[in-house]
Design a protein around this motif. Structure first.
Motif, short mmCIF file in Angstrom:
data_model
loop_
_atom_site.label_atom_id
_atom_site.label_comp_id
_atom_site.label_asym_id
_atom_site.label_seq_id
_atom_site.Cartn_x
_atom_site.Cartn_y
_atom_site.Cartn_z
N LYS A 2 -25.40 20.35 -0.83
CA LYS A 2 -24.61 20.04 -2.01
C LYS A 2 -25.35 19.02 -2.89
CE LYS A 2 -20.20 18.00 -3.26
NZ LYS A 2 -19.03 17.33 -2.76
N ARG A 3 -25.35 19.26 -4.19
CA ARG A 3 -25.99 18.33 -5.13
C ARG A 3 -25.17 17.05 -5.22
NH1 ARG A 3 -29.99 19.69 -8.58
NH2 ARG A 3 -30.62 21.86 -8.56
N PRO A 4 -25.84 15.92 -5.24
CA PRO A 4 -25.11 14.65 -5.40
C PRO A 4 -24.62 14.50 -6.85
CG PRO A 4 -27.46 14.24 -5.38
CD PRO A 4 -27.27 15.71 -5.08
N SER A 5 -23.60 13.69 -7.03
CA SER A 5 -23.13 13.42 -8.39
C SER A 5 -24.23 12.69 -9.15
CB SER A 5 -21.87 12.55 -8.35
OG SER A 5 -22.20 11.25 -7.88
N LYS A 6 -24.12 12.71 -10.45
CA LYS A 6 -25.09 12.02 -11.29
C LYS A 6 -25.12 10.53 -10.95
CE LYS A 6 -26.31 11.29 -16.13
NZ LYS A 6 -25.96 11.60 -17.52
N GLU A 7 -23.95 9.95 -10.69
CA GLU A 7 -23.86 8.54 -10.34
C GLU A 7 -24.53 8.24 -9.00
OE1 GLU A 7 -21.17 10.43 -11.27
OE2 GLU A 7 -21.04 9.67 -13.33
N ARG A 8 -24.31 9.11 -8.02
CA ARG A 8 -24.93 8.92 -6.69
C ARG A 8 -26.46 9.01 -6.82
NH1 ARG A 8 -25.18 6.71 -1.81
NH2 ARG A 8 -26.18 8.05 -0.30
N LEU A 9 -26.93 9.98 -7.58
CA LEU A 9 -28.36 10.15 -7.77
C LEU A 9 -28.97 8.92 -8.44
CD1 LEU A 9 -30.68 12.09 -7.33
CD2 LEU A 9 -30.13 13.15 -9.52
N GLU A 10 -28.29 8.38 -9.44
CA GLU A 10 -28.78 7.17 -10.11
C GLU A 10 -28.83 5.99 -9.15
OE1 GLU A 10 -26.37 6.60 -13.60
OE2 GLU A 10 -27.13 8.42 -14.54
N ARG A 11 -27.80 5.85 -8.29
CA ARG A 11 -27.78 4.76 -7.30
C ARG A 11 -28.93 4.89 -6.31
NH1 ARG A 11 -22.17 5.59 -7.29
NH2 ARG A 11 -22.30 6.71 -5.32
N LEU A 12 -29.17 6.12 -5.85
CA LEU A 12 -30.28 6.34 -4.91
C LEU A 12 -31.62 6.00 -5.55
CD1 LEU A 12 -29.22 9.69 -3.20
CD2 LEU A 12 -29.61 7.50 -2.06
N ARG A 13 -31.79 6.41 -6.80
CA ARG A 13 -33.06 6.14 -7.49
C ARG A 13 -33.27 4.66 -7.76
NH1 ARG A 13 -33.07 11.65 -11.05
NH2 ARG A 13 -34.25 12.85 -9.51
N ARG A 14 -32.18 3.92 -7.97
CA ARG A 14 -32.30 2.47 -8.14
C ARG A 14 -32.59 1.80 -6.79
NH1 ARG A 14 -27.81 2.98 -11.60
NH2 ARG A 14 -26.46 2.30 -9.92
N ALA A 15 -31.96 2.31 -5.74
CA ALA A 15 -32.09 1.70 -4.41
C ALA A 15 -33.43 2.00 -3.76
CB ALA A 15 -30.95 2.18 -3.50
N PHE A 16 -34.00 3.18 -4.04
CA PHE A 16 -35.24 3.61 -3.39
C PHE A 16 -36.27 3.97 -4.46
CE2 PHE A 16 -31.90 4.37 -0.29
CZ PHE A 16 -32.42 3.74 0.82
N GLN A 17 -36.88 2.96 -5.01
CA GLN A 17 -37.85 3.14 -6.08
C GLN A 17 -39.24 3.40 -5.51
OE1 GLN A 17 -37.55 -0.09 -8.85
NE2 GLN A 17 -35.34 0.12 -9.00
N PRO A 18 -40.08 4.16 -6.25
CA PRO A 18 -41.44 4.43 -5.78
C PRO A 18 -42.17 3.13 -5.44
CG PRO A 18 -40.94 5.78 -7.68
CD PRO A 18 -39.79 4.81 -7.52
N GLY A 19 -42.88 3.16 -4.31
CA GLY A 19 -43.63 2.01 -3.86
C GLY A 19 -42.87 1.11 -2.90
N MET A 20 -41.54 1.28 -2.81
CA MET A 20 -40.72 0.46 -1.91
C MET A 20 -41.03 0.82 -0.46
SD MET A 20 -36.60 0.20 -1.74
CE MET A 20 -36.53 -0.93 -3.11
N ARG A 21 -41.05 -0.17 0.39
CA ARG A 21 -41.28 0.04 1.82
C ARG A 21 -39.94 0.24 2.52
NH1 ARG A 21 -45.56 1.49 4.07
NH2 ARG A 21 -45.35 0.05 5.80
N VAL A 22 -39.91 1.21 3.45
CA VAL A 22 -38.71 1.55 4.20
C VAL A 22 -39.05 1.72 5.67
CG1 VAL A 22 -37.52 2.65 2.26
CG2 VAL A 22 -38.98 4.02 3.74
N ARG A 23 -38.02 1.68 6.50
CA ARG A 23 -38.16 1.92 7.95
C ARG A 23 -37.16 3.01 8.33
NH1 ARG A 23 -36.92 -2.97 9.99
NH2 ARG A 23 -39.10 -3.60 9.92
N LEU A 24 -37.60 3.97 9.14
CA LEU A 24 -36.73 5.04 9.60
C LEU A 24 -35.77 4.54 10.68
CD1 LEU A 24 -36.01 8.06 9.57
CD2 LEU A 24 -37.77 8.38 11.32
N VAL A 25 -34.50 4.79 10.46
CA VAL A 25 -33.47 4.47 11.45
C VAL A 25 -33.12 5.72 12.25
CG1 VAL A 25 -31.10 3.64 11.78
CG2 VAL A 25 -32.55 2.61 10.02
N ARG A 26 -32.87 6.84 11.52
CA ARG A 26 -32.47 8.08 12.19
C ARG A 26 -32.83 9.27 11.31
NH1 ARG A 26 -27.16 7.64 11.70
NH2 ARG A 26 -27.07 9.12 10.01
N MET A 27 -33.41 10.30 11.93
CA MET A 27 -33.71 11.54 11.22
C MET A 27 -33.64 12.69 12.22
SD MET A 27 -37.06 12.65 8.97
CE MET A 27 -36.75 11.54 7.61
#
Length: 79
Positions: A2-27
């Motif tokens: 399912k496609r995320p809402s426009k608002e959800r997509l904007e929040r994800l893009r603000r939260a996870f910007q290119p170059g940001m470092r992350v750690r995998l919790v679960r996949m």
């Protein structure tokens, strides 16, 4: 998927910007790196998948609502 809402997509893009470092919790993927593996965000696509270059050498997206990664900049996020 399912496609995320426009608002959800904007929040994800603000939260996870290119170059940001992350750690995998679960996949849930047979090709997933082990939990705890770190990587660098490449981009968030139009489906809300967070594309990550993992330090183990592979590129695999974290799926919004299914997988979980945390930001290493202090705050954590679910994806």
């Amino acid at each position: 998927m399912k496609r995320p809402s426009k608002e959800r997509l904007e929040r994800l893009r603000r939260a996870f910007q290119p170059g940001m470092r992350v750690r995998l919790v679960r996949m849930e993927d047979v090709q997933a790196p082990p939990a705890g593996t770190c990587g660098t965000v490449l981009f968030v696509d139009d489906l809300g998948s967070i594309h990550i270059a993992w330090d183990t050498g592979g590129n695999l997206a974290a799926l919004d609502g299914e997988d979980m990664v945390e930001r290493l900049s202090g705050d954590s996020g679910n994806a």
